[in-house]
Design a protein around this motif. Structure first.
Motif, PDB file in Angstrom:
ATOM      1  N   VAL A 255      -8.798   1.718   4.035  1.00 22.79           N
ATOM      2  CA  VAL A 255      -7.570   1.143   3.473  1.00 22.79           C
ATOM      3  C   VAL A 255      -7.691   1.001   1.958  1.00 22.79           C
ATOM      4  O   VAL A 255      -8.713   0.533   1.446  1.00 22.79           O
ATOM      5  CB  VAL A 255      -7.281  -0.243   4.101  1.00 22.79           C
ATOM      6  CG1 VAL A 255      -5.948  -0.800   3.582  1.00 22.79           C
ATOM      7  CG2 VAL A 255      -7.284  -0.157   5.612  1.00 22.79           C
ATOM      8  N   VAL A 256      -6.625   1.390   1.257  1.00 16.59           N
ATOM      9  CA  VAL A 256      -6.499   1.155  -0.180  1.00 16.59           C
ATOM     10  C   VAL A 256      -5.261   0.277  -0.398  1.00 16.59           C
ATOM     11  O   VAL A 256      -4.193   0.554   0.162  1.00 16.59           O
ATOM     12  CB  VAL A 256      -6.359   2.469  -0.976  1.00 16.59           C
ATOM     13  CG1 VAL A 256      -6.125   2.171  -2.465  1.00 16.59           C
ATOM     14  CG2 VAL A 256      -7.599   3.329  -0.796  1.00 16.59           C
ATOM     15  N   ILE A 257      -5.412  -0.777  -1.199  1.00 18.35           N
ATOM     16  CA  ILE A 257      -4.335  -1.747  -1.426  1.00 18.35           C
ATOM     17  C   ILE A 257      -4.027  -1.841  -2.912  1.00 18.35           C
ATOM     18  O   ILE A 257      -4.944  -1.926  -3.741  1.00 18.35           O
ATOM     19  CB  ILE A 257      -4.718  -3.139  -0.898  1.00 18.35           C
ATOM     20  CG1 ILE A 257      -5.028  -3.078   0.602  1.00 18.35           C
ATOM     21  CG2 ILE A 257      -3.614  -4.160  -1.170  1.00 18.35           C
ATOM     22  CD1 ILE A 257      -5.542  -4.384   1.184  1.00 18.35           C
ATOM     23  N   GLN A 274       0.916   4.541  -7.841  1.00 16.17           N
ATOM     24  CA  GLN A 274      -0.506   4.235  -7.978  1.00 16.17           C
ATOM     25  C   GLN A 274      -1.263   4.499  -6.673  1.00 16.17           C
ATOM     26  O   GLN A 274      -2.378   5.045  -6.692  1.00 16.17           O
ATOM     27  CB  GLN A 274      -0.671   2.783  -8.422  1.00 16.17           C
ATOM     28  CG  GLN A 274      -0.245   2.571  -9.874  1.00 16.17           C
ATOM     29  CD  GLN A 274      -0.199   1.103 -10.244  1.00 16.17           C
ATOM     30  OE1 GLN A 274       0.807   0.434 -10.066  1.00 16.17           O
ATOM     31  NE2 GLN A 274      -1.303   0.593 -10.761  1.00 16.17           N
ATOM     32  N   LEU A 275      -0.687   4.119  -5.538  1.00 18.34           N
ATOM     33  CA  LEU A 275      -1.368   4.347  -4.265  1.00 18.34           C
ATOM     34  C   LEU A 275      -1.567   5.832  -3.987  1.00 18.34           C
ATOM     35  O   LEU A 275      -2.637   6.249  -3.525  1.00 18.34           O
ATOM     36  CB  LEU A 275      -0.569   3.692  -3.141  1.00 18.34           C
ATOM     37  CG  LEU A 275      -0.669   2.161  -3.066  1.00 18.34           C
ATOM     38  CD1 LEU A 275       0.402   1.598  -2.140  1.00 18.34           C
ATOM     39  CD2 LEU A 275      -2.061   1.727  -2.603  1.00 18.34           C
ATOM     40  N   LEU A 276      -0.561   6.642  -4.269  1.00 14.59           N
ATOM     41  CA  LEU A 276      -0.706   8.080  -4.061  1.00 14.59           C
ATOM     42  C   LEU A 276      -1.774   8.664  -4.980  1.00 14.59           C
ATOM     43  O   LEU A 276      -2.490   9.611  -4.606  1.00 14.59           O
ATOM     44  CB  LEU A 276       0.638   8.777  -4.277  1.00 14.59           C
ATOM     45  CG  LEU A 276       1.736   8.449  -3.264  1.00 14.59           C
ATOM     46  CD1 LEU A 276       3.032   9.163  -3.634  1.00 14.59           C
ATOM     47  CD2 LEU A 276       1.307   8.804  -1.845  1.00 14.59           C
ATOM     48  N   LEU A 289      -2.448   3.215   3.393  1.00 22.44           N
ATOM     49  CA  LEU A 289      -2.134   2.727   2.051  1.00 22.44           C
ATOM     50  C   LEU A 289      -1.262   1.480   2.211  1.00 22.44           C
ATOM     51  O   LEU A 289      -0.340   1.457   3.032  1.00 22.44           O
ATOM     52  CB  LEU A 289      -1.389   3.785   1.244  1.00 22.44           C
ATOM     53  CG  LEU A 289      -2.151   5.065   0.918  1.00 22.44           C
ATOM     54  CD1 LEU A 289      -1.252   6.032   0.147  1.00 22.44           C
ATOM     55  CD2 LEU A 289      -3.417   4.764   0.114  1.00 22.44           C
ATOM     56  N   VAL A 290      -1.561   0.462   1.402  1.00 23.45           N
ATOM     57  CA  VAL A 290      -0.866  -0.821   1.537  1.00 23.45           C
ATOM     58  C   VAL A 290      -0.406  -1.303   0.173  1.00 23.45           C
ATOM     59  O   VAL A 290      -1.190  -1.336  -0.780  1.00 23.45           O
ATOM     60  CB  VAL A 290      -1.786  -1.890   2.167  1.00 23.45           C
ATOM     61  CG1 VAL A 290      -1.054  -3.228   2.284  1.00 23.45           C
ATOM     62  CG2 VAL A 290      -2.291  -1.433   3.528  1.00 23.45           C
ATOM     63  N   ALA A 291       0.869  -1.687   0.074  1.00 29.24           N
ATOM     64  CA  ALA A 291       1.410  -2.315  -1.133  1.00 29.24           C
ATOM     65  C   ALA A 291       1.498  -3.815  -0.881  1.00 29.24           C
ATOM     66  O   ALA A 291       2.070  -4.253   0.125  1.00 29.24           O
ATOM     67  CB  ALA A 291       2.783  -1.741  -1.461  1.00 29.24           C
ATOM     68  N   LEU A 292       0.944  -4.611  -1.789  1.00 27.70           N
ATOM     69  CA  LEU A 292       0.843  -6.067  -1.644  1.00 27.70           C
ATOM     70  C   LEU A 292       1.761  -6.749  -2.653  1.00 27.70           C
ATOM     71  O   LEU A 292       1.686  -6.475  -3.853  1.00 27.70           O
ATOM     72  CB  LEU A 292      -0.618  -6.489  -1.865  1.00 27.70           C
ATOM     73  CG  LEU A 292      -0.941  -7.981  -1.852  1.00 27.70           C
ATOM     74  CD1 LEU A 292      -0.667  -8.587  -0.475  1.00 27.70           C
ATOM     75  CD2 LEU A 292      -2.401  -8.195  -2.263  1.00 27.70           C
ATOM     76  N   PHE A 293       2.621  -7.673  -2.170  1.00 26.61           N
ATOM     77  CA  PHE A 293       3.618  -8.329  -3.034  1.00 26.61           C
ATOM     78  C   PHE A 293       3.596  -9.847  -2.839  1.00 26.61           C
ATOM     79  O   PHE A 293       3.184 -10.338  -1.779  1.00 26.61           O
ATOM     80  CB  PHE A 293       5.024  -7.820  -2.696  1.00 26.61           C
ATOM     81  CG  PHE A 293       5.209  -6.347  -2.901  1.00 26.61           C
ATOM     82  CD1 PHE A 293       5.473  -5.836  -4.167  1.00 26.61           C
ATOM     83  CD2 PHE A 293       5.121  -5.466  -1.834  1.00 26.61           C
ATOM     84  CE1 PHE A 293       5.637  -4.479  -4.365  1.00 26.61           C
ATOM     85  CE2 PHE A 293       5.289  -4.108  -2.015  1.00 26.61           C
ATOM     86  CZ  PHE A 293       5.547  -3.604  -3.285  1.00 26.61           C
ATOM     87  N   ASP A 329       4.149   7.679  13.012  1.00 23.62           N
ATOM     88  CA  ASP A 329       4.377   9.113  12.821  1.00 23.62           C
ATOM     89  C   ASP A 329       4.527   9.455  11.354  1.00 23.62           C
ATOM     90  O   ASP A 329       4.074  10.517  10.893  1.00 23.62           O
ATOM     91  CB  ASP A 329       5.594   9.581  13.617  1.00 23.62           C
ATOM     92  CG  ASP A 329       6.867   8.854  13.220  1.00 23.62           C
ATOM     93  OD1 ASP A 329       6.786   7.735  12.672  1.00 23.62           O
ATOM     94  OD2 ASP A 329       7.960   9.404  13.470  1.00 23.62           O
ATOM     95  N   ARG A 330       5.119   8.561  10.556  1.00 22.90           N
ATOM     96  CA  ARG A 330       5.235   8.813   9.115  1.00 22.90           C
ATOM     97  C   ARG A 330       3.861   8.755   8.451  1.00 22.90           C
ATOM     98  O   ARG A 330       3.555   9.554   7.561  1.00 22.90           O
ATOM     99  CB  ARG A 330       6.163   7.790   8.460  1.00 22.90           C
ATOM    100  CG  ARG A 330       7.607   7.854   8.880  1.00 22.90           C
ATOM    101  CD  ARG A 330       8.207   9.224   8.628  1.00 22.90           C
ATOM    102  NE  ARG A 330       8.150   9.622   7.225  1.00 22.90           N
ATOM    103  CZ  ARG A 330       8.526  10.807   6.768  1.00 22.90           C
ATOM    104  NH1 ARG A 330       8.964  11.731   7.608  1.00 22.90           N
ATOM    105  NH2 ARG A 330       8.465  11.080   5.484  1.00 22.90           N
ATOM    106  N   ARG A 331       3.036   7.812   8.883  1.00 24.46           N
ATOM    107  CA  ARG A 331       1.704   7.702   8.291  1.00 24.46           C
ATOM    108  C   ARG A 331       0.887   8.950   8.593  1.00 24.46           C
ATOM    109  O   ARG A 331       0.203   9.484   7.709  1.00 24.46           O
ATOM    110  CB  ARG A 331       1.004   6.445   8.812  1.00 24.46           C
ATOM    111  CG  ARG A 331      -0.295   6.142   8.063  1.00 24.46           C
ATOM    112  CD  ARG A 331      -1.024   4.935   8.636  1.00 24.46           C
ATOM    113  NE  ARG A 331      -0.165   3.765   8.685  1.00 24.46           N
ATOM    114  CZ  ARG A 331       0.333   3.251   9.795  1.00 24.46           C
ATOM    115  NH1 ARG A 331       0.068   3.826  10.970  1.00 24.46           N
ATOM    116  NH2 ARG A 331       1.082   2.179   9.772  1.00 24.46           N
TER     117      ARG A 331
END
Length: 341
Positions: A255-257, A274-276, A289-293, A329-331
């Motif tokens: 996992v990358v956050i 940035q995640l890509l 990939l995880v976006a944290l808010f 499926d998208r992941r």
């Protein structure tokens, strides 16, 4: 959720005079005759947001009391007049003070004073044609904004994006809130060093504004690490020198956050980019990939993340975190893109 305000400002000679005196110019509110008209609490809040002792101000008459009560510090305001967007800014401290308003603007038309007063941060004088507003989804051709108007999501985010406004007050408020609760969790400051900050950031300098962003993001990362104490989290630096906020592996995933200081659509887009970028240089082939808010993004932002297979994690009102994962499926589909060099 960031609300926006459309405020008429530049119609007759009186409003043009007020615009130049209290929005283009500034008011030394710590000096007389203004200081004695301010309550101790209002003066303290103004000094907190405007440590120079000077601020720009605007207001609204009593019939706008209820809409103005919905606004908070950090809300975006666009000043409209002469078929143009004359200025943009952020709402600082909003309060009611009829004597101060009369001193600032000498308004007695129809016996209505500007009882609602608010300071304005990050004022930017502009000259956008009103047609730029009409071109934004949710706004109508021929709308000249003749009265005060509160704009909600998702239109407020579209306004912020369309006119290139970068709210800074919200980051400082988030920083203050996160700092206030920092002692409630065991934070390892050796891993994510974060300086305790006060809310009185000098807003007009881009470098200092960026520092405010980074402090909020670092505190958010530290809180999430404490929340997920069951997982040993690290980071990594890409060959181009860019540092991923968090990286970990468990029995199921790599996992990358990436953390962002706001949940606006613009910040969602930053997180995606940035995640890509980080995914290609992950120490191991990334599976999530995880976006944290600090709060839940809008519907459009979540849709963008999930369309690209990116999970969303955000802080809830009780100080915990919740996740809204992308469809499996998208992941699986996007992993081919993530790993492509």
């Amino acid at each position: 959720m960031t609300l926006a305000l459309l405020a008429p400002c530049y119609g007759n000679p009186d409003t043009r005079k007020r615009f130049h005196e209290t929005l283009v110019g500034s008011i030394a509110f710590t000096q007389e005759p203004y200081r004695s008209l301010l309550s101790a609490a209002d003066l303290a809040r103004l000094e907190e947001l405007h440590p120079s002792g000077e601020a720009r101000f605007w207001g609204a008459i009593p019939r706008h009391d209820r809409p103005m009560e919905r606004l908070r510090a950090g809300g975006v305001v666009l000043f409209v007049g002469e078929k143009k967007i004359k200025a943009t800014g952020e709402i600082g401290h909003l309060f009611r003070n009829e004597p101060l308003a009369d001193l600032l603007w000498n308004q007695h038309a129809n016996d209505s004073s500007f009882t609602n007063v608010y300071s304005v941060l990050n004022v930017r004088i502009t000259d956008y044609p009103i047609t730029d507003l009409w071109g934004i989804d949710g706004f109508n051709t021929g709308d000249y904004v003749y009265g005060q108007r509160v704009v909600e999501e998702p239109r407020s985010s579209r306004l912020i994006s369309a006119f290139g406004i970068s709210p800074g007050t919200v980051e400082a408020e988030l920083s203050a809130r996160l700092n206030a609760t920092a002692d409630l969790v065991g934070l390892d400051t050796r891993v994510i060093p974060v300086e305790r900050t006060h809310v009185d950031v000098v807003w007009h300098r881009i470098a200092e504004r960026q520092t405010a962003y980074e402090r909020v993001e670092a505190r958010l990362v530290a809180h999430y690490r404490a929340f997920r104490s069951d997982v040993e989290m690290h980071s990594f630096v890409t060959p181009s020198g860019k540092r991923a906020d968090l990286f970990y592996r468990d029995d199921a995933d790599v996992v990358v956050i990436e953390a962002k200081s706001l949940a606006t659509h613009a910040k969602v887009r930053e997180a995606v980019a940035q995640l890509l970028d980080y995914a290609v240089d992950s120490p191991e082939p990334v599976t999530r990939l995880v976006a944290l808010f600090p709060e839940r993004p809008g519907t459009d932002g979540l849709a963008l993340l999930h369309r690209l297979g990116i999970d969303c994690v955000y802080r809830t009102a009780d100080g915990l975190f919740t996740a809204e994962d992308a469809p499996n499926d998208r992941r699986r589909y996007m992993r081919l893109v993530w790993h492509c060099r």
